[in-house]
Scaffold this motif. Structure first.
Motif, mmCIF file in Angstrom:
data_model
loop_
_atom_site.group_PDB
_atom_site.id
_atom_site.type_symbol
_atom_site.label_atom_id
_atom_site.label_comp_id
_atom_site.label_asym_id
_atom_site.label_seq_id
_atom_site.Cartn_x
_atom_site.Cartn_y
_atom_site.Cartn_z
ATOM 1 N N UNK A 137 24.046 -1.980 4.047
ATOM 2 C CA UNK A 137 23.582 -0.626 4.360
ATOM 3 C C UNK A 137 23.961 0.345 3.259
ATOM 4 N N UNK A 138 25.212 0.268 2.820
ATOM 5 C CA UNK A 138 25.663 1.196 1.763
ATOM 6 C C UNK A 138 24.826 0.991 0.495
ATOM 7 N N UNK A 139 24.493 -0.262 0.205
ATOM 8 C CA UNK A 139 23.703 -0.521 -1.020
ATOM 9 C C UNK A 139 22.278 -0.008 -0.886
ATOM 10 N N UNK A 140 21.750 -0.010 0.342
ATOM 11 C CA UNK A 140 20.349 0.391 0.549
ATOM 12 C C UNK A 140 20.194 1.892 0.771
ATOM 13 N N UNK A 141 21.308 2.604 0.855
ATOM 14 C CA UNK A 141 21.242 4.046 1.154
ATOM 15 C C UNK A 141 20.769 4.825 -0.065
ATOM 16 N N UNK A 142 20.054 5.901 0.181
ATOM 17 C CA UNK A 142 19.619 6.802 -0.908
ATOM 18 C C UNK A 142 20.619 7.958 -1.009
ATOM 19 N N UNK A 143 21.872 7.589 -1.118
ATOM 20 C CA UNK A 143 22.931 8.604 -1.179
ATOM 21 C C UNK A 143 23.421 8.751 -2.614
ATOM 22 N N UNK A 144 24.190 9.792 -2.900
ATOM 23 C CA UNK A 144 24.758 9.909 -4.238
ATOM 24 C C UNK A 144 25.638 8.694 -4.560
ATOM 25 N N UNK A 151 18.760 -11.861 23.014
ATOM 26 C CA UNK A 151 18.854 -13.286 22.657
ATOM 27 C C UNK A 151 17.622 -13.738 21.883
ATOM 28 N N UNK A 152 16.482 -13.118 22.153
ATOM 29 C CA UNK A 152 15.256 -13.537 21.460
ATOM 30 C C UNK A 152 14.938 -12.672 20.245
ATOM 31 N N UNK A 153 15.848 -11.794 19.913
ATOM 32 C CA UNK A 153 15.608 -10.922 18.759
ATOM 33 C C UNK A 153 15.618 -11.742 17.470
ATOM 34 N N UNK A 154 14.680 -11.450 16.541
ATOM 35 C CA UNK A 154 14.597 -12.285 15.333
ATOM 36 C C UNK A 154 15.624 -11.982 14.237
ATOM 37 N N UNK A 155 16.604 -11.158 14.520
ATOM 38 C CA UNK A 155 17.601 -10.831 13.492
ATOM 39 C C UNK A 155 18.195 -12.069 12.805
ATOM 40 N N UNK A 156 18.588 -13.117 13.542
ATOM 41 C CA UNK A 156 19.150 -14.290 12.853
ATOM 42 C C UNK A 156 18.181 -14.919 11.855
ATOM 43 N N UNK A 157 16.890 -14.917 12.176
ATOM 44 C CA UNK A 157 15.889 -15.480 11.248
ATOM 45 C C UNK A 157 15.843 -14.658 9.965
ATOM 46 N N UNK A 158 15.911 -13.344 10.105
ATOM 47 C CA UNK A 158 15.857 -12.465 8.924
ATOM 48 C C UNK A 158 17.084 -12.705 8.042
ATOM 49 N N UNK A 159 18.249 -12.795 8.658
ATOM 50 C CA UNK A 159 19.483 -13.007 7.895
ATOM 51 C C UNK A 159 19.465 -14.382 7.219
ATOM 52 N N UNK A 160 18.995 -15.375 7.954
ATOM 53 C CA UNK A 160 18.984 -16.740 7.394
ATOM 54 C C UNK A 160 18.051 -16.826 6.190
ATOM 55 N N UNK A 161 17.014 -15.981 6.159
ATOM 56 C CA UNK A 161 16.062 -15.991 5.035
ATOM 57 C C UNK A 161 16.595 -15.186 3.850
ATOM 58 N N UNK A 162 17.764 -14.591 3.997
ATOM 59 C CA UNK A 162 18.343 -13.824 2.878
ATOM 60 C C UNK A 162 17.747 -12.440 2.707
ATOM 61 N N UNK A 163 17.060 -11.954 3.752
ATOM 62 C CA UNK A 163 16.500 -10.594 3.700
ATOM 63 C C UNK A 163 17.641 -9.597 3.909
ATOM 64 N N UNK A 164 17.735 -8.548 3.060
ATOM 65 C CA UNK A 164 18.775 -7.545 3.320
ATOM 66 C C UNK A 164 18.475 -6.801 4.626
ATOM 67 N N UNK A 165 19.504 -6.678 5.433
ATOM 68 C CA UNK A 165 19.341 -6.058 6.758
ATOM 69 C C UNK A 165 20.419 -4.996 6.934
ATOM 70 N N UNK A 166 20.015 -3.835 7.434
ATOM 71 C CA UNK A 166 20.992 -2.842 7.868
ATOM 72 C C UNK A 166 20.787 -2.623 9.364
ATOM 73 N N UNK A 223 0.817 -1.231 0.000
ATOM 74 C CA UNK A 223 0.000 0.000 0.000
ATOM 75 C C UNK A 223 0.846 1.275 0.000
ATOM 76 N N UNK A 224 2.009 1.204 0.648
ATOM 77 C CA UNK A 224 2.824 2.426 0.761
ATOM 78 C C UNK A 224 4.058 2.383 -0.146
ATOM 79 N N UNK A 225 4.225 1.286 -0.875
ATOM 80 C CA UNK A 225 5.375 1.180 -1.792
ATOM 81 C C UNK A 225 6.704 1.232 -1.063
ATOM 82 N N UNK A 226 6.761 0.642 0.135
ATOM 83 C CA UNK A 226 7.996 0.729 0.938
ATOM 84 C C UNK A 226 9.184 0.160 0.166
ATOM 85 N N UNK A 227 10.256 0.965 0.114
ATOM 86 C CA UNK A 227 11.504 0.499 -0.509
ATOM 87 C C UNK A 227 12.439 -0.064 0.554
ATOM 88 N N UNK A 228 12.345 0.475 1.756
ATOM 89 C CA UNK A 228 12.944 -0.129 2.940
ATOM 90 C C UNK A 228 11.870 -0.051 4.018
#
Ligand code: ADE
Ligand code: ZN
Length: 357
Positions: free
Chosen positions: A330-337, A277-292, A231-236
């Protein structure tokens, strides 16, 4: 002298990683200007403007401020955040926040940051849209000149102000468009607020060339992350940790390369998750989701970007090579020049080669 076989150099190893993280060039893509203010800065603001909003005060003494920053849950955090925001009254206040933030970023080897600013809330505290835009432009120039840090702005709507507040946020971003404007965001509470209701404002912002970076899935499950994307076209997506419960959503984020701006300490401090310890970050990384990795509101959560990287080593066992990959994501996902992105990526390679990390 060689290390004896029986030695277990745990501390040496962690300090090696700390040195690596400190040297690693980084970007920070999710932090709020007001939430980045150090304790000293907030104390100075609270002392400068004691009586402006009666009954909405912020402590003027450091230990009381530390206690004020002990959040019982997410709504409590938002209430504290709102009160601190009310301390920022003038363009000069805004410039001092930007200067403090730039000094802190430079000290953590952050080369580029995207900073969330909530113009409608700033206006409610007494700063006109024109003054805010001027202060952000001046502050950004100062950050570059004095600290060598490049800044981009994300203007976020507060969900508590509903779709009309989001339309005004877009008015600010489109009509004032301070230099460095990159995106439109949506913060505040998620419970009981549908991302989809903000679709018209986000459409107008995207049509004006702004990137879409709403918070979603911070304190609720995957449905709001779906809504942010469709609905919001989220890019990140800000946080997006609720995605971990939905394998189909994880697949979509990985396929489309939609980066999640993950802020582990923030999630613990606001009680969105019960422990690192219960943070889902490892699950996100294991699924191949880009994470910054990001800090969200480092002044309020008593954290900084290097600490977030180090937690990932200590708690999730990420190696220095994996930490460097997170910095690259992070560098790849940045909206920088583009030249800045290339320079940061080259610098990451160089640090990795030089340290054998
Ligand atoms: N505003 C500042 N910090 C926030 C957060 N973590 N979530 C939503 N809105 C915010
Ligand atoms: Zn945030």
């Amino acid at each position: 002298m060689s290390t004896p076989d029986h030695a277990t150099p745990t501390h040496a190893a962690v300090s090696d990683v700390a040195d690596f993280v400190a040297a690693l060039p980084k970007v920070e893509l999710h932090l709020h200007l007001v939430g980045s203010a150090s304790l000293d800065t907030v104390l100075a603001l609270a002392r400068r403007h004691p009586e402006v909003h009666p009954g909405q005060g912020v402590p003027t003494e450091v230990n009381a401020l530390r206690r004020f920053y002990a959040f019982t849950d997410f709504p409590h955090f938002l209430e504290v955040y709102r009160r601190v925001n009310l301390l920022v009254h003038t363009g000069a206040d805004v410039i001092s926040l930007v200067a403090g933030l730039a000094a802190e970023l430079a000290a953590r080897t952050v080369r580029y940051a995207e900073v969330q600013v909530t113009p409608v809330r700033n206006r409610m505290a007494g700063i006109s849209f024109a003054d805010l835009a001027g202060a952000l432009t001046d502050g950004r120039a100062l950050a570059r000149q004095e600290y060598g840090v490049e800044l981009g702005w994300v203007f976020d709507a507060d969900s508590a102000l509903g779709p009309p507040g989001a339309e005004e946020t877009v008015d600010f971003a489109v009509n004032h468009r301070p230099e460095g404007t990159v995106g439109i965001g949506l913060g505040g509470a998620e419970l009981g607020v549908r991302r989809a209701d903000f679709a018209p404002a986000f459409r107008r912002a995207r049509d004006a060339g702004l990137h879409s970076v709403p918070h979603a899935g911070e304190t609720v499950g995957p449905a709001e992350v779906w809504a942010a994307v469709t609905e919001l076209g989220a890019e990140r997506v800000g946080h997006g940790i609720g995605s971990a419960a939905d394998p189909r959503l994880l697949e979509l984020l990985a396929e489309r390369g939609i980066t999640l701006e993950v802020c582990p300490t923030s999630n613990v401090r606001t009680a969105a998750v019960s422990s690192l310890e219960e943070h889902p970050l490892p699950t996100l990384l294991a699924a191949g989701v880009p994470v910054t990795l990001a800090t969200d509101d480092p002044g309020m959560f008593h954290t900084d970007l290097n600490a977030e990287y180090l937690h990932c080593h200590e708690v999730f066992g990420l190696s220095t090579a994996e930490l460097a990959d997170i910095a690259r994501a992070g560098a790849r996902a940045a909206f920088c020049p583009e030249p800045l992105r290339e320079a940061i990526l080259a610098e990451i390679d160089q640090v990795q080669r030089a340290t054998g990390g």
